[in-house]
Design a protein around this motif. Structure first.
Motif, PDB file in Angstrom:
ATOM      1  N   VAL A  26       0.899  -1.288  -0.015  1.00  0.00           N
ATOM      2  CA  VAL A  26       0.033  -0.003  -0.129  1.00  0.00           C
ATOM      3  C   VAL A  26       0.935   1.175   0.052  1.00  0.00           C
ATOM      4  CG1 VAL A  26      -1.712   1.366   1.379  1.00  0.00           C
ATOM      5  CG2 VAL A  26      -1.884  -1.218   1.150  1.00  0.00           C
ATOM      6  N   PHE A  27       0.860   2.012  -1.115  1.00  0.00           N
ATOM      7  CA  PHE A  27       1.686   3.293  -1.018  1.00  0.00           C
ATOM      8  C   PHE A  27       0.807   4.445  -0.994  1.00  0.00           C
ATOM      9  CE2 PHE A  27       4.011   6.675  -3.887  1.00  0.00           C
ATOM     10  CZ  PHE A  27       4.946   6.748  -3.190  1.00  0.00           C
ATOM     11  N   ARG A  28       0.998   5.422   0.117  1.00  0.00           N
ATOM     12  CA  ARG A  28       0.081   6.430   0.667  1.00  0.00           C
ATOM     13  C   ARG A  28       0.892   7.561  -0.014  1.00  0.00           C
ATOM     14  NH1 ARG A  28      -1.889   6.174   6.346  1.00  0.00           N
ATOM     15  NH2 ARG A  28      -3.359   4.575   5.192  1.00  0.00           N
ATOM     16  N   VAL A  29       0.026   8.395  -1.174  1.00  0.00           N
ATOM     17  CA  VAL A  29       0.353   9.603  -1.701  1.00  0.00           C
ATOM     18  C   VAL A  29      -0.214  10.732  -1.083  1.00  0.00           C
ATOM     19  CG1 VAL A  29       0.695  10.788  -4.003  1.00  0.00           C
ATOM     20  CG2 VAL A  29       0.856   8.281  -3.807  1.00  0.00           C
ATOM     21  N   GLY A  30       0.163  11.694  -0.457  1.00  0.00           N
ATOM     22  CA  GLY A  30      -0.115  12.566   0.487  1.00  0.00           C
ATOM     23  C   GLY A  30      -0.290  14.100  -0.279  1.00  0.00           C
ATOM     24  N   ASN A  31       0.093  15.150   0.503  1.00  0.00           N
ATOM     25  CA  ASN A  31       0.045  16.564  -0.058  1.00  0.00           C
ATOM     26  C   ASN A  31       1.236  17.009   0.125  1.00  0.00           C
ATOM     27  OD1 ASN A  31      -0.538  18.195   2.466  1.00  0.00           O
ATOM     28  ND2 ASN A  31      -1.929  16.503   2.670  1.00  0.00           N
ATOM     29  N   THR A  32       1.540  18.275  -0.400  1.00  0.00           N
ATOM     30  CA  THR A  32       2.977  18.893   0.095  1.00  0.00           C
ATOM     31  C   THR A  32       3.007  19.580   1.491  1.00  0.00           C
ATOM     32  OG1 THR A  32       2.258  20.837  -1.166  1.00  0.00           O
ATOM     33  CG2 THR A  32       3.368  19.263  -2.450  1.00  0.00           C
TER      34      THR A  32
END
Length: 224
Positions: free
Chosen positions: A152-158
């Motif tokens: 599971v790869f979690r892509v967030g915000n900056t």
């Protein structure tokens, strides 16, 4: 293994692109062989120690430049003092093909010249907390390749380690590139699906992740 249902290329956020099944089984097998060689030295794979005393559950070996929190050096002062393996030209070519595969921009791909890679090995219990890749002087994209167990790869915000974020699955052979507006997104790996690796890759268990970066550093500018 071929997916029963084809997975399309997806832009998760501007500049963050997931290309499923980008590496062939043969290419994955070659990368596994190369990574096994790098893992034995001159600077061996290790659990990185954090400044506050913690130890990462992921095991890491570096080529081109040695990364330790939070700087790049040519030699591994936190391991054995040796100089890391050189970054090979064939990896530069692979990085350029990856950027072309994700963005379709021939000029950007031709100009992309990665000079380091962090190679992370995850066993079934390893995780990676939300973080930004921001120790590089260059803001060129990061190219990430996955081999072995699905994660599971979690892509967030900056802006923050917390929500909003998007969870996707990265399977063996997948390419993920983050650059442009998403170059400094927080991202992490909260879970590895143990036992999902295809032995045909040469990796019977665990997850191998190769992230190519452009440090933008010269030897004179590097931390000593």
């Amino acid at each position: 293994m071929t997916a029963l249902i084809p997975r399309p290329t997806t832009e998760i956020a501007p500049g963050a692109v997931h290309v499923p099944g980008w590496l062939t089984i043969e290419q994955q097998r070659d990368l596994v062989t190369a990574c096994r060689g790098w893992a034995t030295g001159p600077v061996p794979i290790r659990h990185t120690k954090l400044p506050r005393g913690g130890v990462m559950s992921v095991q890491t070996v570096c080529i081109g430049w040695h990364w330790q929190p939070y700087a790049y050096t040519r030699t591994a002062g936190d391991v054995n003092g040796a100089r890391v393996s050189e970054f090979p030209e064939w990896m530069v070519r692979l990085g350029r093909r990856a950027l072309l595969g994700a963005y379709g921009d021939e000029q950007a791909a031709a100009e992309y010249t990665p000079d380091t890679a962090l190679i992370n090995f995850y066993d079934g219990q390893a995780k990676l907390g939300m973080h930004q890749d921001k120790d590089e002087k260059s803001s060129a994209p990061v190219v990430s390749l996955s081999i072995g167990d699905t994660c599971v790869f979690r892509v967030g915000n900056t802006e923050t380690r917390t929500k909003p974020y998007t969870d996707i699955e990265l399977a063996s052979g997948d390419l993920f590139v983050f650059g442009g507006p998403s170059r400094y997104v927080y991202h992490g790996v909260p879970k590895v699906h143990e036992g999902t690796a295809d032995p045909a890759t040469g990796l019977a268990s665990g997850r191998l992740n190769i992230t190519m970066r452009v440090t933008g550093l010269t030897d004179r500018e590097a931390a000593r």
